[in-house]
Every structure is written in C-alpha cells, then in structure tokens.
Design an enzyme around this catalytic site. Structure first.
Site, mmCIF file in Angstrom:
data_model
loop_
_atom_site.group_PDB
_atom_site.id
_atom_site.type_symbol
_atom_site.label_atom_id
_atom_site.label_comp_id
_atom_site.label_asym_id
_atom_site.label_seq_id
_atom_site.Cartn_x
_atom_site.Cartn_y
_atom_site.Cartn_z
ATOM 1 N N LYS A 68 34.718 -13.302 56.692
ATOM 2 C CA LYS A 68 34.725 -14.720 56.329
ATOM 3 C C LYS A 68 33.829 -15.491 57.297
ATOM 4 O O LYS A 68 33.814 -15.203 58.498
ATOM 5 C CB LYS A 68 36.161 -15.248 56.393
ATOM 6 C CG LYS A 68 36.333 -16.673 55.918
ATOM 7 C CD LYS A 68 37.807 -17.074 55.924
ATOM 8 C CE LYS A 68 38.027 -18.464 55.375
ATOM 9 N NZ LYS A 68 39.455 -18.845 55.387
ATOM 10 N N SER A 143 41.091 -20.405 50.963
ATOM 11 C CA SER A 143 39.696 -20.652 51.245
ATOM 12 C C SER A 143 38.866 -19.388 51.465
ATOM 13 O O SER A 143 37.639 -19.457 51.446
ATOM 14 C CB SER A 143 39.569 -21.553 52.479
ATOM 15 O OG SER A 143 40.089 -20.910 53.623
ATOM 16 N N SER A 167 45.232 -19.184 52.989
ATOM 17 C CA SER A 167 43.838 -18.873 52.655
ATOM 18 C C SER A 167 43.486 -17.395 52.536
ATOM 19 O O SER A 167 42.439 -17.066 51.985
ATOM 20 C CB SER A 167 42.902 -19.522 53.663
ATOM 21 O OG SER A 167 42.689 -20.853 53.291
HETATM 22 N N1 GLN Z 1 44.796 -24.619 51.025
HETATM 23 C C1 GLN Z 1 45.262 -24.926 52.338
HETATM 24 C C2 GLN Z 1 44.491 -26.080 52.907
HETATM 25 O O1 GLN Z 1 43.641 -26.539 52.242
HETATM 26 C C3 GLN Z 1 45.209 -23.732 53.222
HETATM 27 C C4 GLN Z 1 43.874 -23.433 53.771
HETATM 28 C C5 GLN Z 1 43.864 -22.301 54.734
HETATM 29 O O2 GLN Z 1 44.791 -21.496 54.800
HETATM 30 N N2 GLN Z 1 42.836 -22.256 55.551
HETATM 31 O O3 GLN Z 1 44.722 -26.510 53.996
#
Ligand code: GLN
Length: 473
Positions: A68, A143, A167
């Site tokens: 990532k 994400s 994410s």
């Molecule tokens: N969807 C969540 C957010 O937008 C989690 C994102 C993540 O785990 N980095 O904060």
C-alpha cells in the site's frame, strides 16, 4: 497460468523443489500486470527495477509482494494517494519493508488507496479510481483497495495494507481475499505515514489463511522505533493452523446484524456459523450495547488525530517545496494546503474543531470515554467467548459514484470494522461466499494477541468452504 494460481506458500514450495524458477515467477506477474492492470488499476507505481535486482535467498525466495502506498519504501515513490506527496521518495524503509526484504521478498509495486487512507472505496485517491475485478462498475472497497485488487487479480502473490477503521478488512471483503488487522502494537508502524496513530495497524492481505499467518510471522514483532510496539517474544502463527477447534465458544453479537445489513450477507454468515457448528464449535448470540456509539466516537478520534498529523504538510517539513524567489512562507503554506483533496480537508477542519478550546471536553474527551466503554464491552464478551463472528461489511461492493457525494453514507458502512480498532483488537476478514456474484466477507474478532485463535477457526472454515476465489478470475 499455473504460477499465478499458486498461493505464497505453494509458490515457495515450488521454487524450493525446483519445479518453478524465480525468473518465470517475475515474468508471469509482470505480464499479468501489463495485461490487466489498465482495467482495474491496482498500482500507482510499478517497480520494474526488480526484474534486474538480485534478491537474497531468504524464506520468501524473491517473491513479488505489493505494498500500500502509505508504507515507506526506500528509493521507491510513496504517495499516500495524495498530490502533496506525489513526488516523495522516502530515504528509508518502514520496519515491515525491512523485514520483508530481509526475508527475501521483492516489492513489485505500490498500490492505490484513498488519500491518506481516508475512505472506504479508493475513490478518494488523488490519482485515479480503481475497479472491483468481480464487477468493474463497482468499487474495490478501501482504503487499501489497490492491494486487495492486486491479490485477487493475481497481480501480486500477497500484499500489505493498513487498517485504521477497516481499511484492510473492507477491501478484503469486497474483493474476496483474506485480510488481517493485527492487535494494536503487534506490527511496527514505523514508516507508515500517519493518519490516526492510536487506531492503525499494518497487516497482511493474502489469498488464503495460511499465507496470512505466514506473512504475519514475518512482519510482527517488537520494534524500538515504534513507541506503541508490544515487547514480547515472537510467535509462530503457522502452528495454529492445524489446531482442533472442537469445543470453542463463539459469540454472535446482534448489533452487527442490525438495520442496514444486507439479507444475503446475513445468510452467508449464518451458513458459515452452521458449518463451524458441525465441526463442534458452540455458538451463542450476545450483545455489545456500546458499539452503537462506535461510529461517532471513531470519526471524532480519527479526525482529531488526522488534523494534528497532517499539520506537517506545510511545504517546509513535508509537501511541495517551492523554490521561487520571493515566495513567502504563508504563500507556500496555502499553496500546499490546497493540494489536499476534499475528504482530507473535511477531516482536518472537523478534527481541528473537535480539538478546539470549548469543544474539546464536549467532543474529543467524550469520544475517548465511549472508546473505553466499547473496550469494556468486548472484555466482558471475551469472558464468555473465544472469538466473535460478524459480517465484515454490512453490504457487498457498491457502485462507483454511489456514495462518494454522501460522506455520512460512506462512513456508515464501517460500522462492523470500526469497533475493533477502537478496542485495539485483532480481526480477520475471510471470504465466505457470494451474493449476486460479489464476494461476502466474514469477520472473526479475538481478544488482544489471540491471532492464533483467529487462524485456527479461519483455517478450518476456509477448508470447508474451499472457495479459492482468485482461481475464478
Ligand atoms: N473508512 C474509514 C475511514 O475513512 C477507515 C479508513 C482506514 O481504515 N484507514 O476513516
């Protein structure tokens, strides 16, 4: 074709036995990327250099892993999905990268993500959207969307993601792979570009449970460079894969099956619970009443931490440096701040608001109190149960564009993953079936440092289900 269908573990064995040579593995993966990445767009940066790089002969045998793009890789561009880091080339490796390289992995590319890991669909990437390989009109989740696509599309054998509020697990669920968010402090965060430090962990994203345990063996462990790292002896997670699960007790928390959860998702999860029941596991429904406050608490805490973390992108310490003569600091600063995307700006503003004098007690401190209550709910449940089972996501992959203009709707879908981060627990998502041709993810949550229990149950369930989803693409 066969090379691409092998899991990490199978590939290592084949290389060791001399059935396959490294050059063929690398060629097969680059060919695959060339052929399919344009359609799904897993990668922001493809690391062609590795074709000519000598790899060491560690346990990973030079096998290509995708990373990532918020995990720092020395000499390899790391954008965090943001214009503000578009040309950032880290001078060092994150601890997890150092460990992977020492074990003999090569980094095949850096994967697309929501800017600064803020999002659940990868649509917030500053560069381009990525597409779900099962239905290209749909999102891959986020994400860590690019990492999940790379693994299921066979553009990498395995990947790393990061999970602040889901994410890793969300895209794992939407794409049909295995994703683990480890216990807070088990895997070093040194070199992970910070979004919300108190919530996030790096974790493996793989095709199956064995690969997940195998990669966790490599990346877990104490690191003095991360102040929140847990100092304890390393474990061998592979040993849990063959453990008998008869007599284990599973809690089914009703809040995770509530309003807004797709009927088909619920059906698939219950099918798996009954499979486990047939294997001698005992289940009982239970309740975690405080998780209904998890979403607002999470977004307050995550945005507050983000607003302070992102202050460093000021064009001086980080960001785009402007060398024009006569450019003063405030012009450079505002030039940089404008490079942030809409969602990132929203969070900086809301986070600064929640931390400001007068509102701090009312919002931030209250959110911390809820966090403690949620942790206590889990502690209570784990007195009765070895693990909890829930859907990973209340829905399957949704259409590109469907939620991006409605931030609250986007936040809502994290309802089943976020409580886990607030409590610092380990949780896995494994594919458990399909709904209308789209993968459904099942979540197993365990007490802190009980990744072993997760692996024992996940492995048995995976064997029974025998889905091998990546072979279908
Ligand atoms: N969807 C969540 C957010 O937008 C989690 C994102 C993540 O785990 N980095 O904060």
């Amino acid at each position: 074709m066969r090379i691409l269908d092998l899991t990490l573990f199978e590939l290592i064995n084949s290389i060791e036995n001399g059935d396959i040579i490294w050059e063929d593995v690398i060629d097969a993966y680059f060919e695959r990327i060339k052929k399919y990445d344009e359609e799904v767009r897993a990668y922001i940066t493809i690391n062609e250099k590795i074709k000519n790089e000598r790899h060491n002969n560690g346990i990973l045998k030079g096998i290509p892993i995708a990373i990532k793009d918020n995990i720092c890789t020395k000499g390899l561009r790391t954008t965090c999905g943001s214009k503000i880091l578009e040309n950032y080339i880290p001078p060092y490796d994150a601890t997890v990268i150092k460990k992977l390289k020492e074990a003999g992995a090569v980094i095949i590319g850096k994967t697309n993500m929501d800017e600064f890991a803020m999002g659940s669909s990868t649509e917030n990437s500053a560069f381009f959207i990525s597409r779900n390989p099962w239905d290209k009109t749909r999102v891959p989740g986020g994400s860590s969307g690019g990492s999940a696509i790379a693994v299921i599309m066979k553009e990498a054998v395995a990947a790393l993601g990061s999970d602040t509020g889901g994410s890793i697990r969300c895209p794992a669920s939407f794409c049909g792979i295995v994703g683990l968010k480890p216990t807070y402090g088990l895997v070093s965060r040194f070199g992970l570009i910070a979004f919300a430090n108190s919530l996030e962990q790096i974790g493996p994203m793989t095709r199956d449970v064995r690969d997940c345990a195998f990669l966790l063996n490599i990346i877990a462990g104490y690191d003095e460079m991360d102040g929140t790292s847990i100092n304890r002896p390393n474990e061998d997670y592979l040993k849990y894969l063959n453990k008998d699960i008869k007599g284990m007790r599973i809690g089914i928390p009703k809040e995770f099956f509530g309003e807004g959860t797709d009927e088909n998702v619920i059906k698939e999860i219950w099918k798996s619970i009954h499979i486990l029941e047939n294997l001698g596991v005992k289940y009982e429904e239970t309740s975690l009443p405080m998780v209904k406050y998890a979403l607002p608490a999470y977004y307050l805490i995550a945005m507050s931490e983000a607003s302070s973390n992102l202050a460093r992108y000021d064009g001086i310490r980080y960001g785009v440096r402007i060398d024009e003569e006569g450019m003063d600091w405030s012009t450079a600063f505002s030039y940089n701040r404008k490079l942030f995307g809409k969602e990132v700006k929203r969070r900086i503003i809301l986070g600064a608001f929640a931390l400001s004098a007068g509102f701090y007690e009312e919002y931030y401190v209250k959110a911390l109190k809820i966090r403690t209550l949620i942790r206590k709910d889990f502690e209570r449940a784990f007195k009765e149960f070895d693990v909890l089972i829930t859907p990973t996501m209340p829905i399957t992959a949704f259409k590109i564009g469907e939620k991006i203009h409605d931030p609250l709707a986007m936040y809502m879908i994290d309802i089943d993953t976020i409580p886990v981060n607030l409590a610092g627990l380990p949780a896995i998502s494994i594919p458990c079936g399909f709904s209308n041709g789209l993968p459904v993810g099942l979540q197993i949550i365990a007490p802190p440092l009980m990744e072993g229990k997760i692996f024992s149950i996940a492995k048995k369930l995976e064997e029974e289900l025998n889905l091998r989803m990546w072979e279908k693409l």
